[in-house]
Write an enzyme that holds these catalytic residues in place. Structure first.
Site, PDB file in Angstrom:
ATOM      1  CE1 TYR A   1      -4.281  -2.533   5.383  1.00 14.74           C
ATOM      2  CE2 TYR A   1      -3.701  -0.201   5.202  1.00 14.74           C
ATOM      3  CZ  TYR A   1      -3.955  -1.428   4.613  1.00 14.74           C
ATOM      4  OH  TYR A   1      -3.856  -1.547   3.248  1.00 14.74           O
TER       5      TYR A   1
ATOM      6  CB  SER B   1      -0.864  -0.021   1.265  1.00 12.59           C
ATOM      7  OG  SER B   1      -1.420   1.249   1.499  1.00 12.59           O
TER       8      SER B   1
ATOM      9  CE  LYS C   1      -1.747  -4.489   3.388  1.00 16.50           C
ATOM     10  NZ  LYS C   1      -1.951  -5.831   2.814  1.00 16.50           N
TER      11      LYS C   1
END
Ligand code: UDP
Length: 337
Positions: free
Chosen positions: A149, A124, A153
């Site tokens: 979150y 991302s 990544k």
């Protein structure tokens, strides 16, 4: 055979369609936590092919082990299965570390054990945080994550780096997505947000259809042309295509290193107000919105420099913001039928 984890999710399902259309044989695993079996029907209707499907939770290590014992003909893996809501990750970080990190580890253990090497990983643009320079190249420094979150990544990318170092035969490509939006033009598959949407486009379409009263525009005093935050919105069909070319690159051994990173966006930034007005224009309706306070953790502006993906993958986005907003609206209308 290509394994697609999370293949019934938003980006996964569109990628499965693209794979099937190009003649790949596909096996999907999905735990249906944020998707439904109706998506499998949608994929089958669009392509005329019913992909193999196994309902499997990647947190179930013995089940993952058994899956790879049973399927000896996996040539590549596209790994979408993960949790993706920033706010939820703040409230339930351990779920995010388990879902996004634990499962990647199990998957990599099985792949390396079986000598499988070709992995496409969903990363991302959040890894860049607020980049100092726009558009953002892959060289931009990784910044401290603002949410669990985002952290998953970054940790996942680090795990991939360590894995390719330890297993020289293992190859992976991490695609750093900007903001995926839209739906399949057939309106047979699209995004299925659980509960109140966190993302802008589903919130717009749900407001337009009357499911939500009013869209809150988070912040109007950002340092941008109209004061609202700027993002690079990419049609999910274009994003799906990027996975196909990345996979083909690994299968043809065209990769230049064992772990490559590519930005996947359009290269153009749009502000929240520009998106709302484009949506209104293209779909000929009005969206009820108000200016609201900034959302914590949001950056001012992020859009991709896609030169590397253009040159190395031979990929570029083809569909416009308007195409995506039209398809997203058709999908929302279809859901309401
Ligand atoms: N946004 C907004 N209202 C909403 C949802 C999002 O104004 O109800 C804004 C958000 O602040 C950001 C942009 O829309 O500037 C895109 O947000 P989204 O959550 O879709 O993606 P993000 O870039 O945060 O991953």
């Amino acid at each position: 055979m290509i394994l697609v984890t999370g293949g019934l999710g938003f980006i996964g399902s569109h990628t499965v369609v693209a794979l099937l259309e190009q003649g790949y044989e596909v096996v999907i695993i999905d735990n249906l936590s944020n998707s439904s079996l109706a998506v499998l029907d949608g994929i089958t209707k669009i392509t005329g092919v019913k992909p193999h499907f196994e309902q499997l939770d990647l947190r179930n290590k013995p089940a993952v082990h058994y899956f790879f014992e049973k399927h000896k003909n996996i040539e590549g893996v596209i790994h979408f299965a993960a949790s993706k809501a920033v706010g939820e990750s703040v409230k339930n970080p351990l779920l995010y570390y388990e879902n996004n990190i634990g499962t990647l580890v199990y998957l990599l253990q099985e792949m390396t054990r079986h000598g499988l090497s070709n992995l496409i990983f969903s990363s991302s643009c959040t890894v860049y945080g607020q980049a100092a320079t726009l558009p953002i190249t892959e060289e931009a420094p990784i910044q401290k994550a603002l949410s669990p979150y985002g952290n998953t990544k970054q940790i996942s990318e680090a795990i991939l780096k360590d894995t390719v170092n330890a297993y020289p035969a293992f190859k992976a490509i991490a695609l750093r997505y900007f903001n995926p939006i839209g739906a399949h033009p057939s309106a047979l598959i699209g995004e299925l947000p659980r509960g109140t949407p966190q993302n802008l486009i589903p919130y717009i379409t749900q407001t337009a259809i009357g499911k939500r009263e009013e869209l809150a525009v988070f912040g109007s005093d950002y340092d941008t042309s109209d004061g609202t935050a700027v993002r690079d919105y990419i049609h999910v069909i274009d994003l799906a295509e990027a996975h196909i070319v990345a996979l083909a690159r690994l299968l043809a051994a065209k990769n230049k290193s064992n772990l490559e990173f590519f930005n996947i966006g359009t290269g153009t930034g749009s502000s929240v107000l520009e998106v709302i007005h484009a949506f209104e224009r293209v779909n000929k309706l009005k969206v009820n919105y108000k200016i609201a306070p900034k959302r914590p953790g949001d950056v001012t502006a992020a859009y991709a420099d896609t030169t590397l993906a253009n040159n190395e993958l031979g990929w570029q986005s083809r569909l416009s913001l308007e195409d995506a907003l039209r398809d997203a609206w058709h999908w929302e209308q279809k859901l309401a039928e």
